[in-house]
Motif scaffolding. Structure first.
Motif, PDB file in Angstrom:
ATOM      1  N   MET A   1      40.052  51.605  24.698  1.00  8.26           N
ATOM      2  CA  MET A   1      38.839  50.859  24.402  1.00  8.26           C
ATOM      3  C   MET A   1      38.923  49.348  24.679  1.00  8.26           C
ATOM      4  SD  MET A   1      36.265  51.158  22.455  1.00  8.26           S
ATOM      5  CE  MET A   1      35.025  50.064  21.489  1.00  8.26           C
ATOM      6  N   ILE A   2      40.212  48.782  24.634  1.00  4.19           N
ATOM      7  CA  ILE A   2      40.455  47.324  24.993  1.00  4.19           C
ATOM      8  C   ILE A   2      40.404  47.167  26.374  1.00  4.19           C
ATOM      9  CG2 ILE A   2      42.122  45.353  24.864  1.00  4.19           C
ATOM     10  CD1 ILE A   2      43.163  46.747  22.336  1.00  4.19           C
ATOM     11  N   GLN A   3      40.832  47.978  27.218  1.00  7.67           N
ATOM     12  CA  GLN A   3      40.815  47.983  28.734  1.00  7.67           C
ATOM     13  C   GLN A   3      39.298  48.230  29.080  1.00  7.67           C
ATOM     14  OE1 GLN A   3      43.425  51.368  30.035  1.00  7.67           O
ATOM     15  NE2 GLN A   3      45.292  50.189  29.642  1.00  7.67           N
ATOM     16  N   THR A   4      38.636  49.073  28.767  1.00 10.17           N
ATOM     17  CA  THR A   4      37.175  49.147  28.898  1.00 10.17           C
ATOM     18  C   THR A   4      36.562  47.945  28.646  1.00 10.17           C
ATOM     19  OG1 THR A   4      37.128  51.535  28.306  1.00 10.17           O
ATOM     20  CG2 THR A   4      34.925  50.504  28.526  1.00 10.17           C
ATOM     21  N   ALA A   5      36.610  46.887  27.734  1.00  6.85           N
ATOM     22  CA  ALA A   5      36.002  46.094  27.201  1.00  6.85           C
ATOM     23  C   ALA A   5      36.579  44.764  28.148  1.00  6.85           C
ATOM     24  CB  ALA A   5      36.525  45.499  25.814  1.00  6.85           C
ATOM     25  N   ARG A   6      37.774  44.908  28.807  1.00  8.60           N
ATOM     26  CA  ARG A   6      38.200  43.703  29.732  1.00  8.60           C
ATOM     27  C   ARG A   6      37.663  44.127  31.123  1.00  8.60           C
ATOM     28  NH1 ARG A   6      44.918  43.919  28.590  1.00  8.60           N
ATOM     29  NH2 ARG A   6      44.369  42.607  26.607  1.00  8.60           N
ATOM     30  N   ARG A   7      37.512  45.180  31.511  1.00 14.82           N
ATOM     31  CA  ARG A   7      36.560  45.712  32.658  1.00 14.82           C
ATOM     32  C   ARG A   7      35.267  45.213  32.600  1.00 14.82           C
ATOM     33  NH1 ARG A   7      38.467  51.651  33.029  1.00 14.82           N
ATOM     34  NH2 ARG A   7      40.737  51.371  33.324  1.00 14.82           N
ATOM     35  N   GLY A   8      34.720  45.247  31.390  1.00 16.36           N
ATOM     36  CA  GLY A   8      33.277  44.923  31.365  1.00 16.36           C
ATOM     37  C   GLY A   8      33.110  43.285  31.347  1.00 16.36           C
ATOM     38  N   ARG A   9      34.093  42.761  31.024  1.00 22.99           N
ATOM     39  CA  ARG A   9      33.998  41.316  31.069  1.00 22.99           C
ATOM     40  C   ARG A   9      34.065  40.632  32.624  1.00 22.99           C
ATOM     41  NH1 ARG A   9      38.076  38.507  27.070  1.00 22.99           N
ATOM     42  NH2 ARG A   9      38.637  40.802  26.603  1.00 22.99           N
ATOM     43  N   ARG A  10      34.820  41.534  33.242  1.00 23.37           N
ATOM     44  CA  ARG A  10      35.175  40.892  34.652  1.00 23.37           C
ATOM     45  C   ARG A  10      33.865  41.339  35.396  1.00 23.37           C
ATOM     46  NH1 ARG A  10      40.909  43.901  35.703  1.00 23.37           N
ATOM     47  NH2 ARG A  10      42.142  42.652  34.193  1.00 23.37           N
ATOM     48  N   THR A  11      33.191  42.401  35.109  1.00 29.92           N
ATOM     49  CA  THR A  11      32.174  42.736  35.948  1.00 29.92           C
ATOM     50  C   THR A  11      30.670  42.196  35.354  1.00 29.92           C
ATOM     51  OG1 THR A  11      32.070  45.053  35.046  1.00 29.92           O
ATOM     52  CG2 THR A  11      33.352  44.715  37.198  1.00 29.92           C
ATOM     53  N   GLY A  12      30.682  41.171  34.833  1.00 31.29           N
ATOM     54  CA  GLY A  12      29.590  40.859  34.062  1.00 31.29           C
ATOM     55  C   GLY A  12      28.540  40.319  34.758  1.00 31.29           C
ATOM     56  N   ALA A  13      27.846  39.368  34.601  1.00 33.77           N
ATOM     57  CA  ALA A  13      26.675  38.679  35.282  1.00 33.77           C
ATOM     58  C   ALA A  13      27.054  37.958  36.400  1.00 33.77           C
ATOM     59  CB  ALA A  13      25.918  37.727  34.206  1.00 33.77           C
ATOM     60  N   HIS A  14      28.347  37.817  36.567  1.00 29.76           N
ATOM     61  CA  HIS A  14      28.562  36.710  37.792  1.00 29.76           C
ATOM     62  C   HIS A  14      28.869  37.897  38.896  1.00 29.76           C
ATOM     63  CE1 HIS A  14      28.075  33.548  35.516  1.00 29.76           C
ATOM     64  NE2 HIS A  14      29.172  33.963  34.773  1.00 29.76           N
ATOM     65  N   GLY A  15      29.014  39.048  39.003  1.00 28.82           N
ATOM     66  CA  GLY A  15      29.394  39.974  40.090  1.00 28.82           C
ATOM     67  C   GLY A  15      30.754  40.480  39.888  1.00 28.82           C
ATOM     68  N   THR A  16      31.174  41.461  41.040  1.00 33.78           N
ATOM     69  CA  THR A  16      32.148  42.067  40.924  1.00 33.78           C
ATOM     70  C   THR A  16      33.550  41.537  41.165  1.00 33.78           C
ATOM     71  OG1 THR A  16      31.560  43.350  42.706  1.00 33.78           O
ATOM     72  CG2 THR A  16      30.860  44.145  40.647  1.00 33.78           C
ATOM     73  N   ARG A  17      33.157  40.482  42.174  1.00 27.23           N
ATOM     74  CA  ARG A  17      34.450  39.863  42.935  1.00 27.23           C
ATOM     75  C   ARG A  17      34.514  38.333  42.593  1.00 27.23           C
ATOM     76  NH1 ARG A  17      34.509  41.091  49.102  1.00 27.23           N
ATOM     77  NH2 ARG A  17      32.878  39.865  48.900  1.00 27.23           N
ATOM     78  N   ALA A  18      35.677  37.620  42.733  1.00 28.69           N
ATOM     79  CA  ALA A  18      35.944  36.336  42.526  1.00 28.69           C
ATOM     80  C   ALA A  18      35.272  35.796  43.948  1.00 28.69           C
ATOM     81  CB  ALA A  18      37.411  35.951  42.241  1.00 28.69           C
ATOM     82  N   ARG A  19      34.796  34.638  43.765  1.00 29.41           N
ATOM     83  CA  ARG A  19      34.549  33.958  45.014  1.00 29.41           C
ATOM     84  C   ARG A  19      35.303  32.969  45.777  1.00 29.41           C
ATOM     85  NH1 ARG A  19      29.276  29.878  44.405  1.00 29.41           N
ATOM     86  NH2 ARG A  19      29.391  29.536  46.704  1.00 29.41           N
ATOM     87  N   LYS A  20      35.574  33.329  46.855  1.00 23.85           N
ATOM     88  CA  LYS A  20      36.491  32.439  47.544  1.00 23.85           C
ATOM     89  C   LYS A  20      35.939  31.088  48.000  1.00 23.85           C
ATOM     90  CE  LYS A  20      39.276  36.254  49.262  1.00 23.85           C
ATOM     91  NZ  LYS A  20      39.708  37.227  50.393  1.00 23.85           N
ATOM     92  N   ILE A  21      36.535  30.082  47.889  1.00 24.96           N
ATOM     93  CA  ILE A  21      36.026  28.854  48.238  1.00 24.96           C
ATOM     94  C   ILE A  21      36.947  28.373  49.337  1.00 24.96           C
ATOM     95  CG2 ILE A  21      35.593  26.243  47.492  1.00 24.96           C
ATOM     96  CD1 ILE A  21      35.535  27.216  44.702  1.00 24.96           C
ATOM     97  N   ARG A  22      36.137  28.006  50.534  1.00 22.35           N
ATOM     98  CA  ARG A  22      36.745  27.483  51.667  1.00 22.35           C
ATOM     99  C   ARG A  22      36.375  26.337  51.949  1.00 22.35           C
ATOM    100  NH1 ARG A  22      34.493  32.571  54.392  1.00 22.35           N
ATOM    101  NH2 ARG A  22      35.832  34.327  53.458  1.00 22.35           N
ATOM    102  N   ALA A  23      37.109  25.365  52.768  1.00 26.20           N
ATOM    103  CA  ALA A  23      36.999  24.029  53.239  1.00 26.20           C
ATOM    104  C   ALA A  23      35.820  24.148  54.394  1.00 26.20           C
ATOM    105  CB  ALA A  23      38.133  23.385  53.803  1.00 26.20           C
ATOM    106  N   ARG A  24      35.071  23.279  54.296  1.00 25.27           N
ATOM    107  CA  ARG A  24      33.894  22.842  55.268  1.00 25.27           C
ATOM    108  C   ARG A  24      34.470  22.715  56.467  1.00 25.27           C
ATOM    109  NH1 ARG A  24      28.479  19.342  54.618  1.00 25.27           N
ATOM    110  NH2 ARG A  24      27.765  19.942  56.604  1.00 25.27           N
TER     111      ARG A  24
END
Length: 119
Positions: A1-24
């Motif tokens: 149950m706890i693992q399911t809640a953690r997965r749900g937090r990761r894939t919330g409203a912000h998408g499924t992957r972390a954004r990579k910030i690159r230098a311009r």
């Protein structure tokens, strides 16, 4: 149950992957015009003139006399009257020598026959 809640937090409203910030990246340099006729490049400045011993002594007296008085006062030394007089006299003499030597004739003086700037 706890693992399911953690997965749900990761894939919330912000998408499924972390954004990579690159230098311009800087844009590639633009090729400049072939002729640089519009740019002014000033000539190298002439070397500083050599000072003669009288001018060096005048500068030393101009700054040395007051420097002695300031340092002696800051350290707390007792300045005798003759030393204070000599320091002030050195300052005045150095200033007078520098001012009197300022008007030595040289190229570009008022008597060289030049009427002014050339455009």
């Amino acid at each position: 149950m706890i693992q399911t809640a953690r997965r749900g937090r990761r894939t919330g409203a912000h998408g499924t992957r972390a954004r990579k910030i690159r230098a311009r990246q800087a844009p590639p340099p633009q090729p400049g015009p072939e002729d640089d006729d519009g740019h002014y490049l000033p000539p190298a400045p002439p070397p500083l003139p050599k000072l003669d011993p009288i001018t060096k002594g005048a500068w030393l007296a101009l700054f040395g006399g007051p420097a002695y008085l300031v340092i002696a006062t800051a350290v707390g030394w007792s300045v005798p009257g003759i030393a204070a007089f000599c320091a002030v006299a050195a300052f005045v003499t150095g200033f007078a020598i520098l001012v009197l030597r300022m008007n030595e004739p040289g190229p570009g003086g008022p008597e060289d026959g030049d009427d002014g700037a050339v455009v």
